[in-house]
Design a protein around this motif. Structure first.
Motif, PDB file in Angstrom:
ATOM      1  N   ASP A   9       0.832  -1.213   0.000  1.00  0.00           N
ATOM      2  CA  ASP A   9       0.000   0.000   0.000  1.00  0.00           C
ATOM      3  C   ASP A   9       0.861   1.256   0.000  1.00  0.00           C
ATOM      4  N   LYS A  12       2.437   1.772  -3.467  1.00  0.00           N
ATOM      5  CA  LYS A  12       1.424   2.230  -4.416  1.00  0.00           C
ATOM      6  C   LYS A  12       1.093   3.695  -4.183  1.00  0.00           C
ATOM      7  N   THR A  13       0.933   4.082  -2.932  1.00  0.00           N
ATOM      8  CA  THR A  13       0.633   5.477  -2.606  1.00  0.00           C
ATOM      9  C   THR A  13       1.777   6.400  -3.015  1.00  0.00           C
ATOM     10  N   ARG A  15       4.016   5.856  -5.378  1.00  0.00           N
ATOM     11  CA  ARG A  15       4.076   5.910  -6.847  1.00  0.00           C
ATOM     12  C   ARG A  15       2.982   6.812  -7.398  1.00  0.00           C
ATOM     13  N   ASP A  16       1.767   6.650  -6.887  1.00  0.00           N
ATOM     14  CA  ASP A  16       0.666   7.499  -7.333  1.00  0.00           C
ATOM     15  C   ASP A  16       0.948   8.972  -7.037  1.00  0.00           C
ATOM     16  N   GLY A  17       1.485   9.253  -5.852  1.00  0.00           N
ATOM     17  CA  GLY A  17       1.823  10.630  -5.494  1.00  0.00           C
ATOM     18  C   GLY A  17       2.891  11.207  -6.405  1.00  0.00           C
ATOM     19  N   LEU A  19       3.628  10.216  -9.561  1.00  0.00           N
ATOM     20  CA  LEU A  19       3.127  10.391 -10.926  1.00  0.00           C
ATOM     21  C   LEU A  19       2.053  11.459 -11.047  1.00  0.00           C
ATOM     22  N   ASN A  20       1.147  11.507 -10.081  1.00  0.00           N
ATOM     23  CA  ASN A  20      -0.005  12.401 -10.202  1.00  0.00           C
ATOM     24  C   ASN A  20       0.141  13.722  -9.450  1.00  0.00           C
ATOM     25  N   ALA A  38       9.350   6.112 -10.451  1.00  0.00           N
ATOM     26  CA  ALA A  38       8.011   5.512 -10.434  1.00  0.00           C
ATOM     27  C   ALA A  38       8.069   4.069 -10.932  1.00  0.00           C
TER      28      ALA A  38
END
Length: 124
Positions: A9, A12-13, A15-17, A19-20, A38
């Motif tokens: 988790d 994933k968090t 990586r999302d942070g 990239l986005n 990433a």
């Protein structure tokens, strides 16, 4: 009991942070480095998610080739022994079987490190 995120988790968090949240605000010359980071996070996430299954698959491969001795002496020792035995021709008479077992092993590793390659090669 506390419900804390696990390592998967957190990766994933992160990586999302990256990239986005961060990437759109970085100067273009830093995008490649951010994308590499990433990608590394995605590889680590897939490795965590498949770790137990991969270890079992490797142990199964070695057991099929060496029997119960592979489990008693350890996977690492027998992986080294397998490389040596392949070089010396010990499994030449069983090449189709060994080849399919090794293809399964390599495919499992690629599912972690480079799943896009499996699709491009038609192995997915």
């Amino acid at each position: 009991m506390r419900n804390l995120p696990d390592a998967a988790d957190l990766l994933k968090t992160a990586r999302d942070g990256l990239l986005n949240g961060l990437l759109p605000h970085l100067p273009k010359e830093h995008h490649y480095t951010a994308l590499m980071a990433a990608n590394a996070l995605a590889i680590a996430l897939r490795e965590i998610q498949s770790d137990a299954g991969h270890a079992q698959a490797e142990a199964t491969l070695l057991h099929k080739l060496y029997g119960s001795a592979a489990a008693s002496e350890g996977v690492d020792a027998f992986a080294t022994r397998l490389a040596s035995d392949l070089r010396t021709g010990r499994f030449d008479a069983r090449l189709p079987e060994v080849g399919s077992l090794l293809l399964a092993e390599v495919s499992a590793r690629l599912r972690v490190s480079n799943p896009k390659y499996l699709k491009q090669a038609g192995l997915a």
